[in-house]
Enzyme design. Structure first.
Site, PDB file in Angstrom:
ATOM      1  N   HIS A 262     -15.033 -10.928 -14.547  1.00 43.72           N
ATOM      2  CA  HIS A 262     -14.471 -10.257 -15.725  1.00 43.72           C
ATOM      3  C   HIS A 262     -13.033 -10.778 -15.842  1.00 43.72           C
ATOM      4  O   HIS A 262     -12.061 -10.088 -15.515  1.00 43.72           O
ATOM      5  CB  HIS A 262     -14.497  -8.736 -15.507  1.00 43.72           C
ATOM      6  CG  HIS A 262     -14.232  -7.916 -16.726  1.00 43.72           C
ATOM      7  ND1 HIS A 262     -13.738  -8.432 -17.910  1.00 43.72           N
ATOM      8  CD2 HIS A 262     -14.376  -6.581 -16.947  1.00 43.72           C
ATOM      9  CE1 HIS A 262     -13.605  -7.463 -18.796  1.00 43.72           C
ATOM     10  NE2 HIS A 262     -13.983  -6.325 -18.238  1.00 43.72           N
TER      11      HIS A 262
ATOM     12  N   ARG B  87     -20.118 -10.274 -23.605  1.00 39.80           N
ATOM     13  CA  ARG B  87     -20.438  -9.458 -22.415  1.00 39.80           C
ATOM     14  C   ARG B  87     -21.956  -9.451 -22.272  1.00 39.80           C
ATOM     15  O   ARG B  87     -22.679  -9.222 -23.250  1.00 39.80           O
ATOM     16  CB  ARG B  87     -19.911  -8.041 -22.553  1.00 39.80           C
ATOM     17  CG  ARG B  87     -20.428  -7.155 -21.425  1.00 39.80           C
ATOM     18  CD  ARG B  87     -19.734  -5.835 -21.327  1.00 39.80           C
ATOM     19  NE  ARG B  87     -18.377  -5.975 -20.832  1.00 39.80           N
ATOM     20  CZ  ARG B  87     -17.631  -4.956 -20.429  1.00 39.80           C
ATOM     21  NH1 ARG B  87     -18.111  -3.723 -20.470  1.00 39.80           N
ATOM     22  NH2 ARG B  87     -16.402  -5.149 -19.993  1.00 39.80           N
TER      23      ARG B  87
ATOM     24  N   LYS C   5     -36.274  -6.850 -30.644  1.00 36.14           N
ATOM     25  CA  LYS C   5     -37.586  -7.317 -31.125  1.00 36.14           C
ATOM     26  C   LYS C   5     -38.035  -8.548 -30.348  1.00 36.14           C
ATOM     27  O   LYS C   5     -38.988  -9.218 -30.711  1.00 36.14           O
ATOM     28  CB  LYS C   5     -37.506  -7.665 -32.615  1.00 36.14           C
ATOM     29  CG  LYS C   5     -37.097  -6.501 -33.498  1.00 36.14           C
ATOM     30  CD  LYS C   5     -36.947  -6.982 -34.944  1.00 36.14           C
ATOM     31  CE  LYS C   5     -36.170  -5.978 -35.773  1.00 36.14           C
ATOM     32  NZ  LYS C   5     -35.687  -6.568 -37.022  1.00 36.14           N
TER      33      LYS C   5
ATOM     34  N   ARG D 205     -13.238  -0.196 -23.594  1.00 35.65           N
ATOM     35  CA  ARG D 205     -11.930  -0.848 -23.557  1.00 35.65           C
ATOM     36  C   ARG D 205     -11.988  -2.320 -23.988  1.00 35.65           C
ATOM     37  O   ARG D 205     -11.250  -2.738 -24.877  1.00 35.65           O
ATOM     38  CB  ARG D 205     -11.334  -0.803 -22.134  1.00 35.65           C
ATOM     39  CG  ARG D 205     -10.647   0.472 -21.773  1.00 35.65           C
ATOM     40  CD  ARG D 205     -10.821   0.742 -20.301  1.00 35.65           C
ATOM     41  NE  ARG D 205     -12.236   1.023 -20.085  1.00 35.65           N
ATOM     42  CZ  ARG D 205     -12.741   2.252 -20.185  1.00 35.65           C
ATOM     43  NH1 ARG D 205     -11.966   3.265 -20.408  1.00 35.65           N
ATOM     44  NH2 ARG D 205     -14.037   2.463 -20.061  1.00 35.65           N
ATOM     45  N   THR D 206     -12.857  -3.102 -23.346  1.00 34.28           N
ATOM     46  CA  THR D 206     -12.851  -4.555 -23.571  1.00 34.28           C
ATOM     47  C   THR D 206     -13.197  -4.868 -25.024  1.00 34.28           C
ATOM     48  O   THR D 206     -12.576  -5.714 -25.667  1.00 34.28           O
ATOM     49  CB  THR D 206     -13.862  -5.225 -22.621  1.00 34.28           C
ATOM     50  OG1 THR D 206     -13.648  -4.718 -21.309  1.00 34.28           O
ATOM     51  CG2 THR D 206     -13.732  -6.718 -22.616  1.00 34.28           C
TER      52      THR D 206
HETATM   53  N1   CP Z   1     -12.630  -2.228 -17.879  1.00 30.17           N
HETATM   54  C1   CP Z   1     -13.699  -2.414 -18.654  1.00 30.17           C
HETATM   55  O1   CP Z   1     -14.303  -3.493 -18.671  1.00 30.17           O
HETATM   56  O2   CP Z   1     -14.053  -1.329 -19.414  1.00 30.17           O
HETATM   57  P1   CP Z   1     -15.225  -1.319 -20.483  1.00 30.17           P
HETATM   58  O3   CP Z   1     -16.524  -1.438 -19.738  1.00 30.17           O
HETATM   59  O4   CP Z   1     -15.088   0.001 -21.208  1.00 30.17           O
HETATM   60  O5   CP Z   1     -15.025  -2.485 -21.408  1.00 30.17           O
END
Ligand code: CP
Length: 307
Positions: free
Chosen positions: A137, A109, A87, A59-60
């Protein structure tokens, strides 16, 4: 207020209530834009954004990429699993190599809490945290609160319950910070082993009984069990978890009230939530995903305006 108080979005903790309201107002405009036949605007033309994902995402990652493309940014995608990180290259070397290609903004991320903050102190680009370990998040919390506002209006005094694996959840922490800044009451509910000991210091209520919590709340934000972050057993089995902490239609139907059902995804159907709840008319799970694009467009736009 017409600009953010910060050059980076690392955590909700660093945002003011005014910042959050500005992001929502801007996202409302972008939501209107992305529902037009022509969904693209030139706001980020000549801005290059790198999406650096050192951890899995559906999603993100897609949401940020769509948001960037709808703002006409140039987009570079990096995935650690297919990169020279394998590596032995360090985080800073990886990022400096990407930045030397003239990148203006970084969406990151990373499994290590603090990695986006570390980066933001070392580079000129604006950094947006797309989830750092068990820390924060922020864009998920903003899209969650934006979606709650669409259902309930002003969140002042509204009762929001967060269910599940609070201990390992960056979504829970960012939601708590965001909802409190918006004046909502927050309660967490889950097995005692998955509720962190410091939680009382955050000013949230704690409940171990799912039915009592559902009777209290206007919104149930249901989180998944993060088995990938659990190195010991926190409960006997998924079946038992589902029996005592899972949310199913029979349970909801037995309450004399309507509750907005939310989940940040990915869903473990049949564990924390049954399909008849996830897919019910009370569920806004897919609206959350839709709103994610508008909220992320707003954040990118507001940060770019500060350059
Ligand atoms: N909600 C969320 O962060 O989903 P993803 O891990 O798929 O990005």
């Amino acid at each position: 207020m017409s600009e953010l108080s910060t050059n980076h979005v690392i955590g909700i903790k660093d945002l003011t209530a005014e910042d959050i309201h500005l992001i929502f107002e801007t996202a409302e405009n972008f939501k209107e834009v992305i529902n037009r036949p022509i969904k693209k605007v030139p706001s980020l033309r000549d801005i290059t954004v790198a999406n650096l994902f050192f951890e899995n995402s559906t999603r993100t990652r897609i949401s940020f990429e769509l948001a960037e493309k709808r703002l006409s940014a140039d987009v570079v995608n990096f995935s650690a699993s297919s990169s020279s990180v394998k590596k032995g290259e360090t985080l800073l070397d990886t990022v400096n190599n990407i930045l030397s290609m003239k990148v203006d903004m970084v969406v990151m991320r990373h499994p290590a809490p603090g990695a986006p903050k570390y980066l933001s102190q070392l580079i000129d680009a604006n950094v947006i945290n797309a989830g750092d370990g068990t820390h924060e998040h922020p864009t998920q919390a903003l899209l969650d609160a934006f979606s709650m506002r669409e259902q309930l209006g002003d969140l002042t005094g509204k009762k929001i319950a967060i269910f599940g694996d609070i201990l390992h959840s960056r979504v829970a922490l960012s939601n708590i910070f965001c909802l409190q800044k918006l004046g909502a009451y927050v309660k967490v509910c889950g097995p005692p082993t998955l509720i962190p000991k410091y939680i009382h210091r955050l000013g949230v209520g704690v409940e171990y009984d799912v039915r009592k919590t559902l009777e209290w709340c206007d919104v149930a934000n249901i989180l998944r069990i993060q088995l990938e972050r659990q190195d010991i057993k926190y409960f006997p089995s998924l079946r038992e978890y589902s029996q005592y902490f899972g949310i199913n239609k029979k349970l909801l139907d037995s309450l004399d009230k309507e509750i907005v059902i939310m989940h940040p995804g990915p869903i473990n159907r049949g564990v924390e939530i049954t399909s008849d709840v996830a897919d019910s008319e009370h569920s806004i799970i897919l609206q959350q995903v839709e709103n994610g694009v508008a909220v992320r467009m707003a954040i990118l736009f507001l940060l770019a305006a500060k350059r």
